[in-house]
Design an enzyme around this catalytic site. Structure first.
Site, mmCIF file in Angstrom:
data_model
loop_
_atom_site.group_PDB
_atom_site.id
_atom_site.type_symbol
_atom_site.label_atom_id
_atom_site.label_comp_id
_atom_site.label_asym_id
_atom_site.label_seq_id
_atom_site.Cartn_x
_atom_site.Cartn_y
_atom_site.Cartn_z
ATOM 1 N N ASP A 104 0.841 -1.200 0.000
ATOM 2 C CA ASP A 104 0.000 0.000 0.000
ATOM 3 C C ASP A 104 0.880 1.256 0.000
ATOM 4 O O ASP A 104 2.032 1.216 0.435
ATOM 5 C CB ASP A 104 -0.879 0.038 1.257
ATOM 6 C CG ASP A 104 -1.878 -1.103 1.283
ATOM 7 O OD1 ASP A 104 -2.149 -1.690 0.216
ATOM 8 O OD2 ASP A 104 -2.371 -1.401 2.388
HETATM 9 N N1 URA Z 1 -1.502 -5.984 3.619
HETATM 10 C C1 URA Z 1 -1.953 -4.713 3.651
HETATM 11 O O1 URA Z 1 -3.024 -4.439 4.194
HETATM 12 N N2 URA Z 1 -1.181 -3.749 3.109
HETATM 13 C C2 URA Z 1 0.021 -3.995 2.516
HETATM 14 O O2 URA Z 1 0.685 -3.076 2.041
HETATM 15 C C3 URA Z 1 0.474 -5.336 2.484
HETATM 16 C C4 URA Z 1 -0.306 -6.314 3.037
#
Ligand code: URA
Length: 241
Positions: A104
């Site tokens: 993310d």
């Molecule tokens: N799970 C998430 O919620 N965000 C990420 O960046 C990676 C795994």
């Protein structure tokens, strides 16, 4: 790979400029002056120097370990935000690098950038179960219910049934800091898994992909090439070799 093509791709110059460099005697291959543009480079063997600058060896594929900073998006191009590939483009202007697996925008840590579509596919394929490890800071302490739920396989709010995952406290004195191990990749997976228990994620950092750990020497935004051993370990983890 022909020498003139390699130089053009590696330096981001035209093929005719790369031939000029070669005919002017500015290019060495494996320590020997080379004036033939059609010289074939051995994969992973040839060391090339152009105008005194070492370009490393010719590689069919590039594998980079990037420590993604917060605010950078896991994509090849984006109209608004800086992407993970923007951070390395200057050094690999002609390579079509892409992130093998996303983090993310707010997450940090290990992103593998490569142009080896086969390995990326194998690392992400649901059936291969290559584990990924994350350090997560929660806004509430880890509970036994969360641990048991993760081990059994969480059912997300939309009904998606997830595979079993691991979660453990990193330090007994700080029950909000946990380590999570996933063997699948569903959008916002960790945030949604903790959301089932009304727990929020304040920070999320990927520490490892399969057997390869993020190099602690890399500050956010820094990257390095994977070693040959690291590439082999990743391939082994996919069960392909
Ligand atoms: N799970 C998430 O919620 N965000 C990420 O960046 C990676 C795994």
């Amino acid at each position: 790979m022909r020498l003139d093509r390699y130089l053009a791709e590696r330096l981001g110059i035209t093929r005719s400029d790369s031939r000029k460099l070669i005919t002017k005697g500015q290019v060495m291959v494996n320590g020997v002056l080379c004036k033939k543009a059609d010289t074939q480079l051995d994969e992973n063997a040839a060391q090339v120097t152009a105008a005194g600058r070492s370009l490393g060896g010719y590689q069919k594929y590039v594998y980079l370990m990037l420590n993604k900073p917060e605010g950078v998006v896991s994509a090849s191009r984006d109209r608004r935000d800086t992407t993970v590939t923007d951070l390395v483009r200057e050094d690999f202007p002609r390579r079509q690098l892409f992130p093998a697996g996303r983090l993310d925008k707010t997450s940090t840590g290990f992103v593998l950038l490569t142009d080896d579509g086969g390995l990326a596919h194998d690392l992400l394929a649901p059936g291969r179960h290559v584990p990924k490890r994350y350090l997560v800071t929660l806004d509430t302490p880890l509970t036994e219910r969360m641990r048991a739920g993760f081990a059994a396989g969480v059912t997300l709010a939309d009904g998606t049934q997830l595979a079993p995952a691991g979660v453990e406290a990193v330090d007994p004195r700080d029950p909000c800091r946990v380590r999570v191990e996933l063997r699948q990749g569903v959008y916002h997976q960790i945030k949604r898994m903790f959301g089932v228990y009304d727990a929020g994620v304040n920070a999320l950092h990927r520490e490892a992909i399969g057997p390869v750990e993020l190099d602690p020497a890399l500050a956010p935004g820094e990257w390095r090439e994977l070693s040959g051993e690291e590439v082999s370990a990743l391939k082994e983890a996919t069960g392909k070799i």
